[in-house]
Write a protein that holds these residues in place. Sequence first.
Motif, mmCIF file in Angstrom:
data_model
loop_
_atom_site.group_PDB
_atom_site.id
_atom_site.type_symbol
_atom_site.label_atom_id
_atom_site.label_comp_id
_atom_site.label_asym_id
_atom_site.label_seq_id
_atom_site.Cartn_x
_atom_site.Cartn_y
_atom_site.Cartn_z
ATOM 1 N N ASP A 35 0.973 -1.087 -0.146
ATOM 2 C CA ASP A 35 0.105 -0.056 0.039
ATOM 3 C C ASP A 35 0.451 1.563 0.103
ATOM 4 O OD1 ASP A 35 -2.243 -1.543 -0.469
ATOM 5 O OD2 ASP A 35 -2.220 -1.171 1.532
ATOM 6 N N ALA A 36 1.894 1.147 0.414
ATOM 7 C CA ALA A 36 3.230 2.132 0.469
ATOM 8 C C ALA A 36 2.932 2.922 -1.406
ATOM 9 C CB ALA A 36 4.103 2.549 1.118
ATOM 10 N N GLU A 37 3.390 3.953 -1.648
ATOM 11 C CA GLU A 37 4.083 4.920 -2.791
ATOM 12 C C GLU A 37 5.683 5.192 -2.530
ATOM 13 O OE1 GLU A 37 2.005 4.399 -5.166
ATOM 14 O OE2 GLU A 37 0.130 3.779 -4.190
ATOM 15 N N PHE A 38 6.119 5.162 -3.469
ATOM 16 C CA PHE A 38 7.652 4.939 -3.551
ATOM 17 C C PHE A 38 7.964 6.827 -4.490
ATOM 18 C CE2 PHE A 38 6.949 0.960 -2.010
ATOM 19 C CZ PHE A 38 7.401 1.104 -1.158
ATOM 20 N N VAL A 55 9.218 7.297 0.930
ATOM 21 C CA VAL A 55 8.112 6.511 0.966
ATOM 22 C C VAL A 55 6.514 6.742 1.652
ATOM 23 C CG1 VAL A 55 7.791 4.065 2.089
ATOM 24 C CG2 VAL A 55 9.820 4.665 1.451
ATOM 25 N N PHE A 56 5.498 7.201 0.818
ATOM 26 C CA PHE A 56 4.678 7.657 1.443
ATOM 27 C C PHE A 56 3.389 6.293 2.152
ATOM 28 C CE2 PHE A 56 6.396 10.794 -1.350
ATOM 29 C CZ PHE A 56 6.536 11.479 -0.634
ATOM 30 N N VAL A 57 3.065 6.546 3.262
ATOM 31 C CA VAL A 57 2.633 5.698 3.934
ATOM 32 C C VAL A 57 0.636 6.175 4.072
ATOM 33 C CG1 VAL A 57 2.588 4.362 5.685
ATOM 34 C CG2 VAL A 57 4.746 5.217 5.163
ATOM 35 N N ARG A 58 -0.218 5.279 3.856
ATOM 36 C CA ARG A 58 -1.637 5.309 3.997
ATOM 37 C C ARG A 58 -1.419 5.110 5.279
ATOM 38 N NH1 ARG A 58 -1.169 3.841 -1.294
ATOM 39 N NH2 ARG A 58 -2.164 5.199 -2.741
ATOM 40 N N MET A 88 12.740 8.175 3.783
ATOM 41 C CA MET A 88 12.163 8.791 3.973
ATOM 42 C C MET A 88 10.661 8.772 4.385
ATOM 43 S SD MET A 88 14.024 12.926 3.114
ATOM 44 C CE MET A 88 12.438 13.347 4.325
ATOM 45 N N THR A 89 10.339 8.010 5.388
ATOM 46 C CA THR A 89 8.627 7.809 5.558
ATOM 47 C C THR A 89 8.440 8.976 5.583
ATOM 48 O OG1 THR A 89 9.681 5.719 6.447
ATOM 49 C CG2 THR A 89 7.511 5.550 6.840
ATOM 50 N N LEU A 90 7.047 8.958 5.491
ATOM 51 C CA LEU A 90 6.126 9.917 5.527
ATOM 52 C C LEU A 90 4.872 9.576 5.479
ATOM 53 C CD1 LEU A 90 7.888 12.452 2.566
ATOM 54 C CD2 LEU A 90 8.585 12.519 5.271
ATOM 55 N N PRO A 91 3.871 10.321 5.710
ATOM 56 C CA PRO A 91 1.987 10.216 5.572
ATOM 57 C C PRO A 91 1.805 10.398 4.182
ATOM 58 C CG PRO A 91 2.926 11.540 7.862
ATOM 59 C CD PRO A 91 4.008 11.558 6.889
ATOM 60 N N ILE A 92 1.115 9.726 3.655
ATOM 61 C CA ILE A 92 1.019 9.701 1.941
ATOM 62 C C ILE A 92 0.209 11.385 2.220
ATOM 63 C CG2 ILE A 92 -1.910 9.288 2.565
ATOM 64 C CD1 ILE A 92 0.133 7.371 0.226
ATOM 65 N N LYS A 98 -1.415 13.327 -5.792
ATOM 66 C CA LYS A 98 -1.945 12.974 -4.715
ATOM 67 C C LYS A 98 -2.892 11.974 -5.197
ATOM 68 C CE LYS A 98 -1.675 16.987 -2.848
ATOM 69 N NZ LYS A 98 -0.786 16.690 -1.862
ATOM 70 N N TYR A 99 -2.899 11.053 -4.506
ATOM 71 C CA TYR A 99 -3.437 9.172 -4.407
ATOM 72 C C TYR A 99 -4.453 9.449 -3.057
ATOM 73 C CZ TYR A 99 1.747 8.006 -5.497
ATOM 74 O OH TYR A 99 3.077 8.206 -6.393
ATOM 75 N N GLU A 100 -5.094 8.710 -3.441
ATOM 76 C CA GLU A 100 -6.498 8.270 -2.930
ATOM 77 C C GLU A 100 -5.915 7.516 -1.252
ATOM 78 O OE1 GLU A 100 -9.627 5.949 -4.079
ATOM 79 O OE2 GLU A 100 -9.649 6.748 -6.145
ATOM 80 N N VAL A 101 -6.751 7.938 -0.829
ATOM 81 C CA VAL A 101 -6.353 7.479 0.474
ATOM 82 C C VAL A 101 -7.037 6.293 1.433
ATOM 83 C CG1 VAL A 101 -6.019 7.989 3.269
ATOM 84 C CG2 VAL A 101 -5.577 9.817 1.512
#
Length: 101
Positions: A35-38, A55-58, A88-92, A98-101
């Motif tokens: 589910d992560a985006e990079f 690394v964007f985390v939902r 670098m791990t960050l909130p989505i 812009k991704y769907e959460v």
Amino acid sequence: MSMAIQYQYQTMTRGLTLGAATEQMIEDLRQLFPDAEFLIQGETYGTAEDIIVKVFVRDDNRLTEISRKAHELSLQYELATGYFIMPMTLPIACSPIKYEV
């Protein structure tokens, strides 16, 4: 990480370019956290020896877990290749895309 797995990473990543090592690390993370985006920040060619992968985390509750695993993999890749791939791990919500959460 066990010695066998550590050896496996050293064998798999020896001789890779920075770009190939980065893509391989992202694939490893994608398998663990689908589910992560990079987002690769920086250049993966030439004489560069390090790079940032965002690394964007939902799920904000998993930020620490995913960050820890990403940093463990980063260390394994650095030991095996000499390249520093900084996760670098960050909130989505912080993603420029812009991704769907």
